[in-house]
Design a protein around this motif. Structure first.
Motif, PDB file in Angstrom:
ATOM      1  N   LYS A  10      15.207 -37.103   9.842  1.00  0.00           N
ATOM      2  CA  LYS A  10      14.429 -36.543   9.079  1.00  0.00           C
ATOM      3  C   LYS A  10      12.608 -36.457   9.292  1.00  0.00           C
ATOM      4  N   SER A  11      11.701 -35.651   9.232  1.00  0.00           N
ATOM      5  CA  SER A  11      10.877 -35.187   9.986  1.00  0.00           C
ATOM      6  C   SER A  11       9.884 -34.877   9.395  1.00  0.00           C
ATOM      7  N   ASP A  12       8.293 -33.952   9.391  1.00  0.00           N
ATOM      8  CA  ASP A  12       7.619 -33.328   8.282  1.00  0.00           C
ATOM      9  C   ASP A  12       7.188 -32.640   9.446  1.00  0.00           C
ATOM     10  N   ASP A  13       7.955 -32.658  10.541  1.00  0.00           N
ATOM     11  CA  ASP A  13       7.535 -31.812  12.140  1.00  0.00           C
ATOM     12  C   ASP A  13       8.298 -31.020  11.902  1.00  0.00           C
ATOM     13  N   VAL A  14       8.333 -30.362  11.366  1.00  0.00           N
ATOM     14  CA  VAL A  14       9.955 -29.216  11.326  1.00  0.00           C
ATOM     15  C   VAL A  14       9.695 -28.288  11.909  1.00  0.00           C
ATOM     16  N   GLU A  15      10.324 -26.821  12.831  1.00  0.00           N
ATOM     17  CA  GLU A  15      10.110 -25.447  13.527  1.00  0.00           C
ATOM     18  C   GLU A  15      11.141 -25.248  13.117  1.00  0.00           C
ATOM     19  N   GLU A  16      10.824 -23.885  12.216  1.00  0.00           N
ATOM     20  CA  GLU A  16      11.953 -23.358  11.145  1.00  0.00           C
ATOM     21  C   GLU A  16      11.736 -21.429  12.727  1.00  0.00           C
ATOM     22  N   LEU A  17      13.082 -21.219  12.843  1.00  0.00           N
ATOM     23  CA  LEU A  17      12.860 -20.256  13.343  1.00  0.00           C
ATOM     24  C   LEU A  17      14.092 -19.265  13.386  1.00  0.00           C
ATOM     25  N   ASP A  18      13.953 -18.435  12.997  1.00  0.00           N
ATOM     26  CA  ASP A  18      15.472 -17.208  11.992  1.00  0.00           C
ATOM     27  C   ASP A  18      16.434 -17.726  11.559  1.00  0.00           C
ATOM     28  N   GLY A  19      15.885 -18.874  10.370  1.00  0.00           N
ATOM     29  CA  GLY A  19      16.541 -19.564   9.436  1.00  0.00           C
ATOM     30  C   GLY A  19      16.847 -20.743   9.966  1.00  0.00           C
ATOM     31  N   THR A  20      16.409 -21.201  10.828  1.00  0.00           N
ATOM     32  CA  THR A  20      17.005 -22.261  11.808  1.00  0.00           C
ATOM     33  C   THR A  20      16.179 -23.359  11.816  1.00  0.00           C
ATOM     34  N   TYR A  21      16.348 -24.566  11.039  1.00  0.00           N
ATOM     35  CA  TYR A  21      15.322 -25.450  11.506  1.00  0.00           C
ATOM     36  C   TYR A  21      15.245 -26.460  12.596  1.00  0.00           C
ATOM     37  N   TYR A  22      14.532 -26.560  12.875  1.00  0.00           N
ATOM     38  CA  TYR A  22      14.861 -27.706  14.744  1.00  0.00           C
ATOM     39  C   TYR A  22      13.822 -28.622  14.060  1.00  0.00           C
ATOM     40  N   PHE A  23      14.218 -30.367  14.371  1.00  0.00           N
ATOM     41  CA  PHE A  23      14.270 -31.254  14.476  1.00  0.00           C
ATOM     42  C   PHE A  23      13.192 -31.283  15.450  1.00  0.00           C
ATOM     43  N   PRO A  24      12.638 -32.732  15.303  1.00  0.00           N
ATOM     44  CA  PRO A  24      12.021 -33.506  16.835  1.00  0.00           C
ATOM     45  C   PRO A  24      13.327 -34.270  16.850  1.00  0.00           C
ATOM     46  N   ILE A  25      14.068 -34.434  18.415  1.00  0.00           N
ATOM     47  CA  ILE A  25      15.057 -35.110  18.796  1.00  0.00           C
ATOM     48  C   ILE A  25      14.768 -36.426  18.767  1.00  0.00           C
ATOM     49  N   ASP A  26      13.447 -37.139  18.121  1.00  0.00           N
ATOM     50  CA  ASP A  26      13.508 -38.887  18.059  1.00  0.00           C
ATOM     51  C   ASP A  26      13.679 -38.641  16.691  1.00  0.00           C
ATOM     52  N   SER A  27      13.813 -37.922  15.626  1.00  0.00           N
ATOM     53  CA  SER A  27      13.326 -38.006  14.161  1.00  0.00           C
ATOM     54  C   SER A  27      15.214 -38.088  14.051  1.00  0.00           C
ATOM     55  N   ILE A  28      15.822 -37.963  15.020  1.00  0.00           N
ATOM     56  CA  ILE A  28      17.926 -38.492  14.590  1.00  0.00           C
ATOM     57  C   ILE A  28      17.549 -40.139  14.293  1.00  0.00           C
ATOM     58  N   LYS A  29      18.538 -39.934  13.201  1.00  0.00           N
ATOM     59  CA  LYS A  29      19.511 -41.308  13.659  1.00  0.00           C
ATOM     60  C   LYS A  29      20.611 -42.248  14.753  1.00  0.00           C
ATOM     61  N   GLU A  30      20.215 -42.406  15.803  1.00  0.00           N
ATOM     62  CA  GLU A  30      21.239 -42.105  17.088  1.00  0.00           C
ATOM     63  C   GLU A  30      22.397 -42.767  16.867  1.00  0.00           C
ATOM     64  N   CYS A  31      22.450 -43.660  15.927  1.00  0.00           N
ATOM     65  CA  CYS A  31      23.578 -44.160  15.832  1.00  0.00           C
ATOM     66  C   CYS A  31      24.770 -43.292  15.358  1.00  0.00           C
ATOM     67  N   TYR A  32      24.422 -42.127  14.719  1.00  0.00           N
ATOM     68  CA  TYR A  32      25.453 -40.936  14.164  1.00  0.00           C
ATOM     69  C   TYR A  32      25.486 -39.846  15.358  1.00  0.00           C
ATOM     70  N   PHE A  33      24.689 -40.064  16.545  1.00  0.00           N
ATOM     71  CA  PHE A  33      25.402 -38.500  17.493  1.00  0.00           C
ATOM     72  C   PHE A  33      26.063 -39.377  18.879  1.00  0.00           C
ATOM     73  N   ILE A  34      26.629 -38.372  19.383  1.00  0.00           N
ATOM     74  CA  ILE A  34      27.812 -38.964  20.431  1.00  0.00           C
ATOM     75  C   ILE A  34      27.001 -37.236  21.323  1.00  0.00           C
ATOM     76  N   GLU A  35      26.695 -37.792  22.585  1.00  0.00           N
ATOM     77  CA  GLU A  35      26.740 -36.299  23.001  1.00  0.00           C
ATOM     78  C   GLU A  35      28.084 -35.379  23.470  1.00  0.00           C
ATOM     79  N   SER A  36      28.214 -34.486  23.748  1.00  0.00           N
ATOM     80  CA  SER A  36      29.183 -33.432  23.329  1.00  0.00           C
ATOM     81  C   SER A  36      29.329 -32.735  25.078  1.00  0.00           C
ATOM     82  N   GLY A  37      30.141 -32.084  25.689  1.00  0.00           N
ATOM     83  CA  GLY A  37      29.810 -31.818  27.111  1.00  0.00           C
ATOM     84  C   GLY A  37      30.558 -29.835  26.276  1.00  0.00           C
ATOM     85  N   LYS A  38      30.287 -29.968  25.964  1.00  0.00           N
ATOM     86  CA  LYS A  38      29.561 -28.036  25.339  1.00  0.00           C
ATOM     87  C   LYS A  38      28.561 -27.900  25.324  1.00  0.00           C
ATOM     88  N   ARG A  39      27.951 -26.331  25.931  1.00  0.00           N
ATOM     89  CA  ARG A  39      26.465 -26.068  26.852  1.00  0.00           C
ATOM     90  C   ARG A  39      26.594 -24.375  26.584  1.00  0.00           C
TER      91      ARG A  39
END
Length: 110
Positions: A12-41
């Motif tokens: 959740k954030s009010d500082d969101v960038e929109e680029l080509d229809g995709t919304y980019y949130f500040p990385i520190d706005s995520i609730k980290e308990c829901y995220f697991i780093e993936s090895g995908k690149r």
């Protein structure tokens, strides 16, 4: 703006960038308990090398459903420290922003 998956607000954030229809949130706005780093690149010639996260909410996993560019290309500098979502993650405007827009509309009548 809010990012929602499996009924939970995952960012959740009010500082969101929109680029080509995709919304980019500040990385520190995520609730980290829901995220697991993936090895995908992956590599975008315009944005750079993307790193991915799985989203895990209430026993369900949405694999590689979030990504960010730790070192974006010079033309995409505004994406540094921002995270985006796909694979069923809903992006909605925050209730506060909608209320302010409604207030502005109502004020225009007076």
């Amino acid at each position: 703006m809010k990012a929602i998956w499996n009924g939970k607000i995952i960012a959740k954030s009010d500082d969101v960038e929109e680029l080509d229809g995709t919304y980019y949130f500040p990385i520190d706005s995520i609730k980290e308990c829901y995220f697991i780093e993936s090895g995908k690149r992956s590599v975008c010639p315009y944005k750079g090398k993307a790193h991915y996260f799985h989203i895990y909410v209430d026993g369900k996993t949405n694999e590689d459903a979030a990504w960010f560019y730790p070192e974006p290309n010079e033309f995409s500098y505004m994406l540094k420290n921002k995270i985006a979502f796909w694979k069923g993650v809903e992006i909605k405007e925050s209730d506060r922003k909608i209320s302010l827009e409604l207030l502005n509309v109502l004020n225009s009548f007076f």
